[in-house]
Write a protein that holds these residues in place. Structure first.
Motif, PDB file in Angstrom:
ATOM      1  N   UNK A  24       0.827  -1.209   0.000  1.00 37.52           N
ATOM      2  CA  UNK A  24       0.000   0.000   0.000  1.00 37.52           C
ATOM      3  C   UNK A  24       0.862   1.260   0.000  1.00 37.52           C
ATOM      4  N   UNK A  25       1.863   1.314   0.883  1.00 41.71           N
ATOM      5  CA  UNK A  25       2.636   2.543   1.043  1.00 41.71           C
ATOM      6  C   UNK A  25       3.940   2.556   0.260  1.00 41.71           C
ATOM      7  N   UNK A  26       4.461   1.411  -0.069  1.00 38.94           N
ATOM      8  CA  UNK A  26       5.745   1.351  -0.754  1.00 38.94           C
ATOM      9  C   UNK A  26       6.882   1.293   0.245  1.00 38.94           C
ATOM     10  N   UNK A  27       7.963   0.662  -0.160  1.00 31.53           N
ATOM     11  CA  UNK A  27       9.094   0.443   0.741  1.00 31.53           C
ATOM     12  C   UNK A  27       9.774   1.754   1.139  1.00 31.53           C
ATOM     13  N   UNK A  28       9.729   2.776   0.264  1.00 36.52           N
ATOM     14  CA  UNK A  28      10.411   4.032   0.571  1.00 36.52           C
ATOM     15  C   UNK A  28       9.661   4.870   1.596  1.00 36.52           C
ATOM     16  N   UNK A  29       8.371   4.645   1.815  1.00 36.39           N
ATOM     17  CA  UNK A  29       7.586   5.425   2.774  1.00 36.39           C
ATOM     18  C   UNK A  29       7.582   4.812   4.174  1.00 36.39           C
ATOM     19  N   UNK A  30       7.974   3.561   4.307  1.00 35.76           N
ATOM     20  CA  UNK A  30       7.902   2.876   5.604  1.00 35.76           C
ATOM     21  C   UNK A  30       8.770   3.552   6.674  1.00 35.76           C
ATOM     22  N   UNK A  31      10.026   3.959   6.396  1.00 40.81           N
ATOM     23  CA  UNK A  31      10.807   4.651   7.438  1.00 40.81           C
ATOM     24  C   UNK A  31      10.149   5.955   7.894  1.00 40.81           C
ATOM     25  N   UNK A  32       9.547   6.686   6.953  1.00 43.23           N
ATOM     26  CA  UNK A  32       8.864   7.934   7.299  1.00 43.23           C
ATOM     27  C   UNK A  32       7.664   7.658   8.206  1.00 43.23           C
ATOM     28  N   UNK A  33       6.911   6.630   7.881  1.00 46.35           N
ATOM     29  CA  UNK A  33       5.754   6.255   8.706  1.00 46.35           C
ATOM     30  C   UNK A  33       6.218   5.815  10.090  1.00 46.35           C
ATOM     31  N   UNK A  34       7.292   5.034  10.147  1.00 42.32           N
ATOM     32  CA  UNK A  34       7.824   4.565  11.431  1.00 42.32           C
ATOM     33  C   UNK A  34       8.290   5.740  12.283  1.00 42.32           C
ATOM     34  N   UNK A  35       8.948   6.726  11.672  1.00 41.87           N
ATOM     35  CA  UNK A  35       9.376   7.914  12.419  1.00 41.87           C
ATOM     36  C   UNK A  35       8.173   8.665  12.977  1.00 41.87           C
TER      37      UNK A  35
END
Length: 94
Positions: A24-35
């Protein structure tokens, strides 16, 4: 049988959820979401600590007993000791 559960979710379910998040979010957005989640959790923790601090200060100003948990633990241990004396050599199986 030994299995890993987190909030009543097993390991296969966690992998499925992670796969859906990546899709859904893509691998590049996961660190931003985690932060963002980390910052949110930190803000909640800080707010909780501030509330605890205010309650403790207010209780001290009003001469309230803050060691209620120690009293409860002492009573529970007393009841456990009396129960052990009453049951004698009977042991509980776990």
């Amino acid at each position: 049988m030994l299995s890993t559960h987190f909030l009543f979710i097993g390991t296969p379910e966690v992998f499925v959820i992670m796969l859906i998040v990546v899709m859904v979010f893509g691998a590049d957005k996961i660190p931003e979401i985690a932060r963002g989640l980390g910052k949110g959790i930190r803000q909640v923790k800080d707010a909780t600590n501030d509330i605890k601090k205010e309650i403790n200060e207010s209780a001290k100003l009003n001469d309230l007993d803050l060691d209620v948990t120690k009293d409860i633990t002492k009573e529970v241990n007393g009841v456990k000791d009396k129960l052990d004396d009453f049951t004698g050599p009977i042991k509980r199986n776990r």
